[in-house]
Design an enzyme around this catalytic site. Structure first.
Site, PDB file in Angstrom:
ATOM      1  N   ARG A 129     -21.977 -15.471 -10.830  1.00 16.46           N
ATOM      2  CA  ARG A 129     -22.329 -16.506  -9.869  1.00 16.46           C
ATOM      3  C   ARG A 129     -23.374 -17.397 -10.510  1.00 16.46           C
ATOM      4  O   ARG A 129     -24.274 -16.903 -11.196  1.00 16.46           O
ATOM      5  CB  ARG A 129     -22.863 -15.914  -8.563  1.00 16.46           C
ATOM      6  CG  ARG A 129     -21.801 -15.219  -7.713  1.00 16.46           C
ATOM      7  CD  ARG A 129     -22.459 -14.418  -6.609  1.00 16.46           C
ATOM      8  NE  ARG A 129     -21.536 -13.930  -5.608  1.00 16.46           N
ATOM      9  CZ  ARG A 129     -20.768 -12.872  -5.728  1.00 16.46           C
ATOM     10  NH1 ARG A 129     -20.801 -12.178  -6.868  1.00 16.46           N
ATOM     11  NH2 ARG A 129     -19.964 -12.486  -4.763  1.00 16.46           N
TER      12      ARG A 129
ATOM     13  N   VAL B 220     -18.398  -0.225  -1.285  1.00 12.91           N
ATOM     14  CA  VAL B 220     -18.486   1.032  -2.031  1.00 12.91           C
ATOM     15  C   VAL B 220     -19.618   0.956  -3.049  1.00 12.91           C
ATOM     16  O   VAL B 220     -20.407   1.897  -3.197  1.00 12.91           O
ATOM     17  CB  VAL B 220     -17.156   1.352  -2.738  1.00 12.91           C
ATOM     18  CG1 VAL B 220     -17.314   2.566  -3.656  1.00 12.91           C
ATOM     19  CG2 VAL B 220     -16.059   1.607  -1.722  1.00 12.91           C
TER      20      VAL B 220
ATOM     21  N   TYR C 248       0.843  -1.190   0.000  1.00 17.74           N
ATOM     22  CA  TYR C 248       0.000   0.000   0.000  1.00 17.74           C
ATOM     23  C   TYR C 248       0.885   1.248   0.000  1.00 17.74           C
ATOM     24  O   TYR C 248       1.981   1.231   0.571  1.00 17.74           O
ATOM     25  CB  TYR C 248      -0.919  -0.005   1.227  1.00 17.74           C
ATOM     26  CG  TYR C 248      -2.171   0.818   1.069  1.00 17.74           C
ATOM     27  CD1 TYR C 248      -3.165   0.435   0.173  1.00 17.74           C
ATOM     28  CD2 TYR C 248      -2.364   1.977   1.818  1.00 17.74           C
ATOM     29  CE1 TYR C 248      -4.325   1.189   0.038  1.00 17.74           C
ATOM     30  CE2 TYR C 248      -3.521   2.730   1.686  1.00 17.74           C
ATOM     31  CZ  TYR C 248      -4.492   2.333   0.787  1.00 17.74           C
ATOM     32  OH  TYR C 248      -5.642   3.078   0.639  1.00 17.74           O
TER      33      TYR C 248
END
Length: 405
Positions: free
Chosen positions: A235, A213, A101
């Site tokens: 899916r 989000v 990060y």
């Protein structure tokens, strides 16, 4: 031994244990027991016994995380002593541990670790246990959240300067709701507001739509009269149908999977949904990258904007020259941590607005998987829970839920 002396010894040990274990009890000892049973890890001298996950180097969470115990002194000046109520496990937290990060908490020995170590975690809801005499805006019993990133939230307690947290109105809210407000809902809010001037009836398209989000963007967009094309991972069977219905219930206009958007005729379907392009599609929200991200960009009207806030596929965006020259598309990034650090007051306003929507019942919580953390929780239980966040399909966001600390 004198019974009163024995009772005194039982309450003066560094970490108070229930006085029921003493063989003798005076009436004063019973009163002390009642006043301390909710803070049984605070010593007779006011020191708090805290537990914290730390890592001395970057690497896989399972390999580098350990549980460390240390003591916290009573606060003075502008210091606050906080008890953690809830703290989520975000992908960025894992990336910080891995060393991938852009920002990372510092490695120090301020907590008394054998090696310089860092504390992971960027979001949390804290309760103020006590405040120094110099604290002006926060007092005992208030709830606060980190003002900026890098505070290190995966711990039972901490001591921090008042200016490093912001107070929130806890009325009508759960700790989990407050703990998860400052990253994902704020990201969705700012991306919908700050990059294109969207009007009621306009469209936006997003991938990762069932993420925290994505769910926030769907709900906010619906409130503001926007229409959305929401892309989720493929899916099979009933699971896919259930997810589609769930997204539609949140406010998604159209739900498609990540295989459909790569099909040759997908652009024609978008034109159909937008009434031949008469309803503008000016904004794309991308957290995947690679071909999946570029598939979003291809659907945008000329002059539109794609905002990238994640790169789950770990593959680059390959932008064709035609998108820049002939469609005049704009490709920008958004990092809510940097935005919030730069504009803390604007962050607070956004947080307060989202929390009010939650109080009003207009904003649904993201699904979570609680990870219990009490004073007796073992290190391996916590580390295993962090490891599980690295898996694929999950039932919800992992969140540490603290009790008996």
């Amino acid at each position: 031994m004198n019974p009163k002396l024995r009772s005194s010894l039982c309450i003066s040990v560094f970490t108070i244990r229930p006085l029921a274990r003493c063989h003798y009890k005076s009436s004063s000892a019973l009163r002390v027991n009642l006043s301390l049973d909710r803070r049984r890890h605070i010593s007779a001298y006011g020191y708090t016994q805290a537990k914290v996950l730390v890592y001395p180097k970057h690497g896989s969470p399972h390999d580098v995380l350990t549980l460390h115990t240390h003591s916290i002194s009573p606060p003075h000046s502008n210091l606050l002593n906080l008890r953690t109520l809830a703290a989520p496990l975000n992908p960025a937290d894992i990336n910080q541990i891995q060393g991938t990060y852009p920002t990372a908490p510092p490695f120090t020995q301020t907590l008394g670790t054998a090696l310089p170590s860092a504390v992971p975690g960027n979001e949390a809801c804290f309760e103020v246990l006590s405040a120094g005499a110099g604290c002006k805006d926060v007092s005992k019993g208030d709830w606060v959240i980190p003002r900026q990133t890098g505070l290190g939230t995966w711990r039972t307690h901490l001591q921090v300067e008042e200016g490093k947290v912001m107070k929130v109105d806890k009325e009508g809210l759960k700790a989990e709701q407050v703990a998860t407000v400052s990253v994902n809902p704020v990201t969705a809010y700012r991306m919908l507001k700050d990059f294109e001037l969207l009007k009621e009836g306009d469209w936006f398209i997003q991938n990762g739509a069932n993420s925290a989000v994505g769910r926030a963007a769907v709900q906010l967009g619906k409130m503001w009269g926007l229409k959305s094309i929401c892309v989720v991972r493929q899916r099979e069977g009933a699971e896919g149908e259930a997810l589609n219905k769930e997204m539609e219930a949140l406010g998604a206009t159209v739900v498609v999977n990540d295989e459909e958007i790569l099909e040759k005729g997908f652009g024609a379907r978008v034109k159909e949904w937008t009434r031949g392009g008469r309803e503008p599609l000016k904004l794309a929200l991308n957290c995947v990258g690679g071909d999946a991200g570029m598939a979003l960009a291809k659907t945008l009207d000329a002059g539109g904007t794609m905002v990238t806030y994640g790169a789950m596929s770990k593959t680059p965006l390959r932008v064709g020259a035609g998108m820049l020259i002939f469609k005049d598309l704009r490709f920008v990034g958004f990092w809510v941590s940097k935005w919030g650090d730069r504009l803390p007051e604007e962050k607070k306003k956004t947080v307060d607005e989202v929390l009010q929507l939650i109080r009003d019942g207009r904003f649904k919580d993201v699904p979570t998987v609680e990870v219990p953390w009490s004073y007796e929780t073992k290190e391996e239980e916590l580390v295993d829970a962090v490891k599980e966040t690295l898996g694929g399909f999950r039932k919800g966001k992992g969140i540490f839920k603290f009790s008996d600390t």
